[in-house]
Design a protein around this motif. Structure first.
Motif, PDB file in Angstrom:
ATOM      1  N   THR A 258      20.856 -18.289  42.925  1.00 44.06           N
ATOM      2  CA  THR A 258      21.599 -18.924  44.017  1.00 44.06           C
ATOM      3  C   THR A 258      21.399 -18.132  45.302  1.00 44.06           C
ATOM      4  O   THR A 258      20.820 -17.043  45.289  1.00 44.06           O
ATOM      5  CB  THR A 258      23.103 -18.988  43.685  1.00 44.06           C
ATOM      6  OG1 THR A 258      23.584 -17.657  43.478  1.00 44.06           O
ATOM      7  CG2 THR A 258      23.359 -19.835  42.455  1.00 44.06           C
ATOM      8  N   THR A 259      21.909 -18.663  46.390  1.00 46.18           N
ATOM      9  CA  THR A 259      21.820 -17.951  47.662  1.00 46.18           C
ATOM     10  C   THR A 259      22.801 -16.779  47.670  1.00 46.18           C
ATOM     11  O   THR A 259      23.658 -16.660  46.799  1.00 46.18           O
ATOM     12  CB  THR A 259      22.098 -18.905  48.838  1.00 46.18           C
ATOM     13  OG1 THR A 259      23.375 -19.497  48.654  1.00 46.18           O
ATOM     14  CG2 THR A 259      21.040 -19.986  48.927  1.00 46.18           C
ATOM     15  N   SER A 260      22.672 -15.935  48.666  1.00 41.38           N
ATOM     16  CA  SER A 260      23.365 -14.653  48.670  1.00 41.38           C
ATOM     17  C   SER A 260      24.768 -14.666  49.275  1.00 41.38           C
ATOM     18  O   SER A 260      25.634 -13.930  48.839  1.00 41.38           O
ATOM     19  CB  SER A 260      22.499 -13.639  49.417  1.00 41.38           C
ATOM     20  OG  SER A 260      23.065 -12.369  49.384  1.00 41.38           O
ATOM     21  N   PHE A 261      24.989 -15.461  50.298  1.00 42.14           N
ATOM     22  CA  PHE A 261      26.245 -15.380  51.058  1.00 42.14           C
ATOM     23  C   PHE A 261      27.184 -16.515  50.702  1.00 42.14           C
ATOM     24  O   PHE A 261      26.769 -17.667  50.721  1.00 42.14           O
ATOM     25  CB  PHE A 261      25.937 -15.435  52.557  1.00 42.14           C
ATOM     26  CG  PHE A 261      27.135 -15.242  53.430  1.00 42.14           C
ATOM     27  CD1 PHE A 261      27.509 -13.978  53.821  1.00 42.14           C
ATOM     28  CD2 PHE A 261      27.886 -16.316  53.857  1.00 42.14           C
ATOM     29  CE1 PHE A 261      28.620 -13.790  54.637  1.00 42.14           C
ATOM     30  CE2 PHE A 261      28.989 -16.142  54.669  1.00 42.14           C
ATOM     31  CZ  PHE A 261      29.354 -14.875  55.055  1.00 42.14           C
ATOM     32  N   PRO A 262      28.425 -16.212  50.402  1.00 36.69           N
ATOM     33  CA  PRO A 262      29.087 -14.941  50.121  1.00 36.69           C
ATOM     34  C   PRO A 262      28.958 -14.582  48.637  1.00 36.69           C
ATOM     35  O   PRO A 262      28.509 -15.397  47.832  1.00 36.69           O
ATOM     36  CB  PRO A 262      30.549 -15.243  50.478  1.00 36.69           C
ATOM     37  CG  PRO A 262      30.718 -16.681  50.115  1.00 36.69           C
ATOM     38  CD  PRO A 262      29.376 -17.332  50.416  1.00 36.69           C
TER      39      PRO A 262
END
Length: 107
Positions: free
Chosen positions: A28-32
């Protein structure tokens, strides 16, 4: 909502020693940071009910959050934002569901 709207790529693992890297990297993406958010929400919720127990679980929640940066799967700002979202969620739920101290026992 945060991961889908920000779409921040995860940090490069070049600077992270192999021994600290996770065996399976998140996709998945990092933020948050969801781990930091969950840990902070739990610790904050516990602290709202029992400050003594909250003080006991806070270091564990902090360790979860720090481990995400240590293993190279999040930037520090991802973890700070996740922890803030988690704590905010705990306070929001507190506004909807009273704590034991706020609850008035039936007559």
């Amino acid at each position: 909502l945060g991961k889908r709207s920000v779409r921040r790529a995860r940090p490069l693992l070049d600077a992270v020693p192999r021994v600290r890297q996770l065996k399976r990297q998140p996709i998945t993406t990092s933020f948050p940071s969801g781990h930091a958010a969950s840990a902070a929400a739990f610790a904050t919720g516990v602290a709202l009910e029992s400050p003594a127990w909250g003080a006991a679980v806070a270091p564990v929640a902090a360790a979860v959050a720090l481990s995400r940066v240590y293993t190279g799967v999040h930037f520090p700002s991802d973890v700070v934002a996740g922890a803030a979202l988690g704590a905010g969620a705990a306070f929001a739920v507190r506004g909807l569901v009273p704590t034991r101290a706020q609850h008035i026992p039936p007559a």
